[in-house]
Design an enzyme around this catalytic site. Structure first.
Site, PDB file in Angstrom:
ATOM      1  N   SER A 106      38.597  35.064  12.890  1.00  0.00           N
ATOM      2  CA  SER A 106      38.463  33.937  13.817  1.00  0.00           C
ATOM      3  C   SER A 106      38.804  34.348  15.243  1.00  0.00           C
ATOM      4  CB  SER A 106      39.352  32.772  13.368  1.00  0.00           C
ATOM      5  OG  SER A 106      40.700  33.161  13.264  1.00  0.00           O
ATOM      6  N   GLY A 143      38.451  27.347  15.588  1.00  0.00           N
ATOM      7  CA  GLY A 143      39.561  27.249  14.660  1.00  0.00           C
ATOM      8  C   GLY A 143      40.140  28.632  14.447  1.00  0.00           C
ATOM      9  N   GLY A 156      44.792  32.861  12.959  1.00  0.00           N
ATOM     10  CA  GLY A 156      45.739  33.952  13.123  1.00  0.00           C
ATOM     11  C   GLY A 156      45.200  35.262  12.602  1.00  0.00           C
ATOM     12  N   CYS A 190      43.414  28.638   0.378  1.00  0.00           N
ATOM     13  CA  CYS A 190      43.249  28.196   1.762  1.00  0.00           C
ATOM     14  C   CYS A 190      44.507  27.586   2.355  1.00  0.00           C
ATOM     15  CB  CYS A 190      42.092  27.202   1.854  1.00  0.00           C
ATOM     16  SG  CYS A 190      42.367  25.635   1.001  1.00  0.00           S
ATOM     17  N   CYS A 219      38.093  22.042   1.599  1.00  0.00           N
ATOM     18  CA  CYS A 219      38.714  22.144   2.919  1.00  0.00           C
ATOM     19  C   CYS A 219      37.654  22.260   4.003  1.00  0.00           C
ATOM     20  CB  CYS A 219      39.651  23.351   2.959  1.00  0.00           C
ATOM     21  SG  CYS A 219      40.367  23.658   4.597  1.00  0.00           S
ATOM     22  N   VAL A 250      42.038  38.228  11.974  1.00  0.00           N
ATOM     23  CA  VAL A 250      41.172  38.975  12.881  1.00  0.00           C
ATOM     24  C   VAL A 250      39.789  38.333  13.005  1.00  0.00           C
ATOM     25  CG1 VAL A 250      40.374  40.555  11.072  1.00  0.00           C
ATOM     26  CG2 VAL A 250      40.347  41.292  13.464  1.00  0.00           C
TER      27      VAL A 250
END
Length: 358
Positions: free
Chosen positions: A14, A7, A10, A195, A99, A12
């Site tokens: 992940s 996942g 966008g 989130c 989430c 750094v």
């Protein structure tokens, strides 16, 4: 080696998680989980388009296939509605925790497994320690970035095919890895927002969905001192936004209670003797376990009542899906609706929701 869907948000973290899995020899693909687009144009910055492009660019730099997975409708039903219902009922929900359980390690995980992936990975700072008898979820090695609290309601079966490549790293090491991997977002600032709505104030978001219902602001003694726009815009222990001048030097008012029946916001001073602000005992419900569930009865453990809060020693008297938690020392602003993460040392046992503060 495994086929893993990462996942990619966008950011750094992940992106580095994806790069490290590649170097370990796994078959890796990236996906951006699209869950919210600030379609109501709420005030604030919700950079989902930028995030998608940053995630796409990071995947390209790593040579990974990349796609956008649209789960906006599911997200609204499972997370946004949970948040709105909580605030409307007078409690303080935690959408980030929900989430993770309902989306990232819920529907997104199911989506990945149905398409031949063997697991999903994220940039969480937490450790999943696998051993012959199973696994344990532990705090991340970086005490300043540990995010195991946000995994408190993720269930044991959801962890079985999860990957947390950053668990042993500290944030400066992750930045260094991003530079080494040549990631275009290596110096991108960390997100500070909620989130799904980005860097938008929660009060601005709520005003789009929950109508204001003005009422009185009263002191603990019952003296009326002002008017609030709506109880849903306040939470226990809150200092900012009350807009009532204090009659004590260098001591501001804080929220110590909400009377839903009278629609009154109760305020007092931030000190241990203030009724309603500090408590040792509470009722927990809705338990979720990161491993085998605890047996009924009494347990000694550590209980973290919110993110970036210590996990003080406590005892838990567990009776089915309800339990009475008793802290050794009084805790400030224990809040109905919030999540309590339970630990044995640095091992995450699971979590539950504060239902009643006593």
């Amino acid at each position: 080696m495994a086929k893993i869907l990462v996942g990619m948000s966008g950011g750094v973290d992940s992106s580095v998680a994806a790069g490290l899995l590649c170097e370990q020899g796994h078959e890796v693909e990236g996906a951006y989980l699209k869950n919210w687009i600030n379609e109501e144009k709420i005030a604030g910055h919700c950079p989902w388009e930028e995030d998608i492009e940053d995630a796409r660019a990071a995947a390209a730099a790593l040579g990974l296939p990349f796609q956008v997975v649209n789960m906006m409708q599911d997200y609204r039903e499972r997370v946004v509605n949970y948040l709105l219902a909580g605030y409307e009922s007078g409690v303080t929900p935690n959408p980030d925790v929900m989430c993770n359980r309902e989306m990232k390690f819920g529907l997104f995980r199911q989506w990945a497994l149905a398409r031949g992936f063997e697991g999903v990975a994220t940039g969480h700072y937490a450790r999943l320690c696998r051993h012959q008898g199973g696994f344990e979820v532990r705090r991340g090695a970086d005490p300043h970035k540990d995010q195991s609290y946000f995994l408190a309601l993720v269930r044991e079966e959801q962890f079985r095919d999860a990957w947390f490549p950053l668990g042993e790293l500290h944030k400066p090491e992750v930045r260094a890895e991003a530079e080494r991997l040549g990631l275009p977002n290596a110096r991108k600032k960390d997100s500070q927002g909620i989130c799904f709505i980005g860097e938008v104030r929660m009060s601005d978001f709520l005003r789009n969905y929950v109508p204001d219902r003005p009422g009185k602001i009263v002191t603990i003694q019952g003296q009326e001192v002002g008017e609030h726009p709506g109880l849903h815009l306040f939470t226990l222990g809150q200092r900012k936004g009350i807009r009532v001048p204090s009659n004590r030097d260098q001591m501001a008012y804080v929220v110590v209670g909400k009377n839903g029946q009278r629609n009154e916001l109760v305020i007092g001073f931030d000190e241990p003797s203030t009724p309603g602000l500090y408590a040792r005992e509470c009722l927990l419900t809705g338990f979720s376990w990161a491993g085998p569930s605890l047996a009924l009865g009494r347990h000694r453990l550590r209980a973290q009542p919110r993110y970036r809060n210590p996990a003080p020693e406590a005892t838990l008297e567990l009776e089915g899906d309800r339990g009475v938690l008793r802290y050794r020392e009084p805790q400030r602003a224990l809040t109905p609706g919030q999540i309590c993460a339970l630990y044995e040392g640095d091992r995450l046992l699971g979590g539950a929701t504060f239902a009643e503060i006593r």
